[in-house]
Scaffold this motif. Sequence first.
Motif, PDB file in Angstrom:
ATOM      1  N   ASN A 166       0.847  -1.191   0.000  1.00 39.24           N
ATOM      2  CA  ASN A 166       0.000   0.000   0.000  1.00 39.24           C
ATOM      3  C   ASN A 166       0.882   1.240   0.000  1.00 39.24           C
ATOM      4  O   ASN A 166       1.848   1.326   0.767  1.00 39.24           O
ATOM      5  CB  ASN A 166      -0.908   0.038   1.233  1.00 39.24           C
ATOM      6  CG  ASN A 166      -1.943  -1.066   1.230  1.00 39.24           C
ATOM      7  OD1 ASN A 166      -2.689  -1.228   0.270  1.00 39.24           O
ATOM      8  ND2 ASN A 166      -1.990  -1.838   2.311  1.00 39.24           N
ATOM      9  N   ILE A 167       0.540   2.203  -0.850  1.00 40.76           N
ATOM     10  CA  ILE A 167       1.256   3.469  -0.920  1.00 40.76           C
ATOM     11  C   ILE A 167       0.226   4.576  -0.713  1.00 40.76           C
ATOM     12  O   ILE A 167      -0.651   4.785  -1.548  1.00 40.76           O
ATOM     13  CB  ILE A 167       1.982   3.636  -2.265  1.00 40.76           C
ATOM     14  CG1 ILE A 167       2.988   2.496  -2.477  1.00 40.76           C
ATOM     15  CG2 ILE A 167       2.682   4.990  -2.333  1.00 40.76           C
ATOM     16  CD1 ILE A 167       3.572   2.426  -3.881  1.00 40.76           C
ATOM     17  N   PHE A 168       0.333   5.269   0.428  1.00 46.34           N
ATOM     18  CA  PHE A 168      -0.632   6.315   0.767  1.00 46.34           C
ATOM     19  C   PHE A 168       0.010   7.682   0.532  1.00 46.34           C
ATOM     20  O   PHE A 168       1.061   7.989   1.114  1.00 46.34           O
ATOM     21  CB  PHE A 168      -1.049   6.204   2.234  1.00 46.34           C
ATOM     22  CG  PHE A 168      -1.714   4.906   2.593  1.00 46.34           C
ATOM     23  CD1 PHE A 168      -3.061   4.704   2.329  1.00 46.34           C
ATOM     24  CD2 PHE A 168      -0.994   3.880   3.179  1.00 46.34           C
ATOM     25  CE1 PHE A 168      -3.675   3.506   2.655  1.00 46.34           C
ATOM     26  CE2 PHE A 168      -1.593   2.685   3.519  1.00 46.34           C
ATOM     27  CZ  PHE A 168      -2.947   2.493   3.252  1.00 46.34           C
ATOM     28  N   TYR A 169      -0.627   8.502  -0.318  1.00 45.24           N
ATOM     29  CA  TYR A 169      -0.141   9.864  -0.486  1.00 45.24           C
ATOM     30  C   TYR A 169      -0.787  10.724   0.587  1.00 45.24           C
ATOM     31  O   TYR A 169      -2.005  10.893   0.626  1.00 45.24           O
ATOM     32  CB  TYR A 169      -0.473  10.410  -1.876  1.00 45.24           C
ATOM     33  CG  TYR A 169      -0.004  11.844  -2.037  1.00 45.24           C
ATOM     34  CD1 TYR A 169       1.354  12.143  -2.038  1.00 45.24           C
ATOM     35  CD2 TYR A 169      -0.912  12.891  -2.152  1.00 45.24           C
ATOM     36  CE1 TYR A 169       1.802  13.455  -2.155  1.00 45.24           C
ATOM     37  CE2 TYR A 169      -0.482  14.203  -2.279  1.00 45.24           C
ATOM     38  CZ  TYR A 169       0.874  14.475  -2.265  1.00 45.24           C
ATOM     39  OH  TYR A 169       1.318  15.768  -2.368  1.00 45.24           O
ATOM     40  N   CYS A 170       0.041  11.281   1.477  1.00 40.63           N
ATOM     41  CA  CYS A 170      -0.465  11.977   2.662  1.00 40.63           C
ATOM     42  C   CYS A 170      -0.514  13.493   2.499  1.00 40.63           C
ATOM     43  O   CYS A 170      -1.222  14.169   3.261  1.00 40.63           O
ATOM     44  CB  CYS A 170       0.398  11.625   3.871  1.00 40.63           C
ATOM     45  SG  CYS A 170       0.419   9.864   4.262  1.00 40.63           S
ATOM     46  N   GLY A 171       0.241  14.055   1.556  1.00 39.88           N
ATOM     47  CA  GLY A 171       0.242  15.503   1.377  1.00 39.88           C
ATOM     48  C   GLY A 171       1.646  16.030   1.142  1.00 39.88           C
ATOM     49  O   GLY A 171       2.528  15.317   0.662  1.00 39.88           O
ATOM     50  N   GLU A 172       1.884  17.282   1.493  1.00 42.63           N
ATOM     51  CA  GLU A 172       3.157  17.941   1.220  1.00 42.63           C
ATOM     52  C   GLU A 172       4.275  17.358   2.088  1.00 42.63           C
ATOM     53  O   GLU A 172       4.037  16.501   2.953  1.00 42.63           O
ATOM     54  CB  GLU A 172       3.019  19.439   1.475  1.00 42.63           C
ATOM     55  CG  GLU A 172       2.667  19.770   2.903  1.00 42.63           C
ATOM     56  CD  GLU A 172       2.389  21.249   3.109  1.00 42.63           C
ATOM     57  OE1 GLU A 172       2.363  21.673   4.283  1.00 42.63           O
ATOM     58  OE2 GLU A 172       2.212  21.978   2.117  1.00 42.63           O
ATOM     59  N   VAL A 173       5.491  17.834   1.845  1.00 44.93           N
ATOM     60  CA  VAL A 173       6.648  17.340   2.594  1.00 44.93           C
ATOM     61  C   VAL A 173       6.382  17.420   4.099  1.00 44.93           C
ATOM     62  O   VAL A 173       5.921  18.443   4.608  1.00 44.93           O
ATOM     63  CB  VAL A 173       7.913  18.153   2.244  1.00 44.93           C
ATOM     64  CG1 VAL A 173       9.032  17.863   3.243  1.00 44.93           C
ATOM     65  CG2 VAL A 173       8.385  17.829   0.838  1.00 44.93           C
ATOM     66  N   GLY A 174       6.661  16.329   4.793  1.00 46.45           N
ATOM     67  CA  GLY A 174       6.429  16.244   6.230  1.00 46.45           C
ATOM     68  C   GLY A 174       5.141  15.541   6.589  1.00 46.45           C
ATOM     69  O   GLY A 174       4.982  15.043   7.709  1.00 46.45           O
ATOM     70  N   ALA A 175       4.203  15.470   5.631  1.00 43.76           N
ATOM     71  CA  ALA A 175       2.899  14.867   5.928  1.00 43.76           C
ATOM     72  C   ALA A 175       3.012  13.365   6.150  1.00 43.76           C
ATOM     73  O   ALA A 175       2.254  12.783   6.941  1.00 43.76           O
ATOM     74  CB  ALA A 175       1.907  15.156   4.798  1.00 43.76           C
ATOM     75  N   GLY A 176       3.960  12.717   5.468  1.00 42.60           N
ATOM     76  CA  GLY A 176       4.152  11.285   5.676  1.00 42.60           C
ATOM     77  C   GLY A 176       4.624  10.989   7.089  1.00 42.60           C
ATOM     78  O   GLY A 176       4.122  10.088   7.761  1.00 42.60           O
ATOM     79  N   HIS A 177       5.585  11.783   7.561  1.00 44.69           N
ATOM     80  CA  HIS A 177       6.098  11.573   8.910  1.00 44.69           C
ATOM     81  C   HIS A 177       5.078  11.985   9.975  1.00 44.69           C
ATOM     82  O   HIS A 177       4.995  11.358  11.037  1.00 44.69           O
ATOM     83  CB  HIS A 177       7.407  12.329   9.095  1.00 44.69           C
ATOM     84  CG  HIS A 177       8.558  11.672   8.401  1.00 44.69           C
ATOM     85  ND1 HIS A 177       9.637  12.371   7.905  1.00 44.69           N
ATOM     86  CD2 HIS A 177       8.802  10.374   8.099  1.00 44.69           C
ATOM     87  CE1 HIS A 177      10.498  11.530   7.343  1.00 44.69           C
ATOM     88  NE2 HIS A 177       9.992  10.315   7.436  1.00 44.69           N
ATOM     89  N   THR A 178       4.298  13.015   9.698  1.00 41.36           N
ATOM     90  CA  THR A 178       3.234  13.403  10.635  1.00 41.36           C
ATOM     91  C   THR A 178       2.211  12.282  10.770  1.00 41.36           C
ATOM     92  O   THR A 178       1.797  11.916  11.877  1.00 41.36           O
ATOM     93  CB  THR A 178       2.540  14.688  10.147  1.00 41.36           C
ATOM     94  OG1 THR A 178       3.503  15.747  10.077  1.00 41.36           O
ATOM     95  CG2 THR A 178       1.423  15.101  11.092  1.00 41.36           C
ATOM     96  N   THR A 179       1.807  11.721   9.644  1.00 41.98           N
ATOM     97  CA  THR A 179       0.838  10.621   9.656  1.00 41.98           C
ATOM     98  C   THR A 179       1.402   9.412  10.385  1.00 41.98           C
ATOM     99  O   THR A 179       0.703   8.735  11.144  1.00 41.98           O
ATOM    100  CB  THR A 179       0.443  10.248   8.212  1.00 41.98           C
ATOM    101  OG1 THR A 179      -0.054  11.417   7.544  1.00 41.98           O
ATOM    102  CG2 THR A 179      -0.629   9.168   8.195  1.00 41.98           C
ATOM    103  N   LYS A 180       2.697   9.136  10.188  1.00 44.64           N
ATOM    104  CA  LYS A 180       3.317   8.000  10.872  1.00 44.64           C
ATOM    105  C   LYS A 180       3.297   8.187  12.389  1.00 44.64           C
ATOM    106  O   LYS A 180       3.029   7.239  13.147  1.00 44.64           O
ATOM    107  CB  LYS A 180       4.759   7.830  10.381  1.00 44.64           C
ATOM    108  CG  LYS A 180       5.586   6.792  11.156  1.00 44.64           C
ATOM    109  CD  LYS A 180       5.043   5.376  11.016  1.00 44.64           C
ATOM    110  CE  LYS A 180       5.854   4.359  11.823  1.00 44.64           C
ATOM    111  NZ  LYS A 180       7.202   4.131  11.270  1.00 44.64           N
TER     112      LYS A 180
END
Length: 308
Positions: A166-180
């Motif tokens: 699964n590859i989730f697009y979370c938003g702008e830079v930093g959004a992936g780490h925030t979601t994690k």
Amino acid sequence: MNDSSIRLSVGFIGLGMMGRGMAQHVLVKGHQVGLLLRSQDSETRCADLLLAGAKGLTTSAQVAAMADVLIICVTGSPEVEEVILAQHGVLEGIKAGCVVVDCSTSQPDSTRHLAAAITAKGALFLDAALTGTPKHAEEGQLNLLVGGDKTVLERVRPVFELFAKNIFYCGEVGAGHTTKLLHQFVVLGNAAILAEAFSCAKKTGVNLEVLCDVIDSGGANSTAFQRLRPYVLEGNDQMFRFSIGNAHKDMRYYARMTGEARAVSYLGDAVHNTYTVATNLGYTPQFIPHLINSVDTVNGALPDPENN
């Protein structure tokens, strides 16, 4: 780069329980793979990858110089900052157009700072935090939580698909780490609640096997419970192979993030404190199931030496 038939040069920095499995899948699919190997232990751990054609390199700059895609999978923000900013680091070797991917669990503010430094060199950046276990990494079944430019994600999606289900697009830079970090709060908070519940169950004489069956059959069931259950009933901690030290680090990052956002964190503070206490008691290298022992210790019980 979005053509899966194109052979790329993919560099890996961080070859622990997650990164090694990711690198193996990329190598098997015929891409050129470079590995940062700075010790004899890391060379031994990756001996099969080297025999299969991966190239061992000794500095982050060397790995960056060979890479079309550079994947970093280390412990947290200090380690990411070191491999990127230090002498002989990524910034010294990176070439224009390279896509740098931080798969670590990092602080979003640090992520944004590093992204700016990388883009100033003409390269591109994505944060792509992982969820899953080392077994998922070995099977190519990880989840990726991606922040950054969506067009850059599409460029490297074929590489991600080699080790992610699964590859989730979370938003702008930093959004992936925030979601994690939000994901980690939920999982690690659940584990902390379960640790307290099992500790209390032992002190009140509740049959642990019956309690596990009750939780399994009702609304209290969860992935965290399923990974803790083998430890509660059999002493097997291998289903939750994530260290208390890493959990403490993640909850520290979460506390910082909620503080900066001025978000309510009553439960977050309690969970953070639970892992802080466990760390102070010396449980840092132990896997999450041993949090139960930490709670027992705090409550005045002597931990089982076989499980400590």
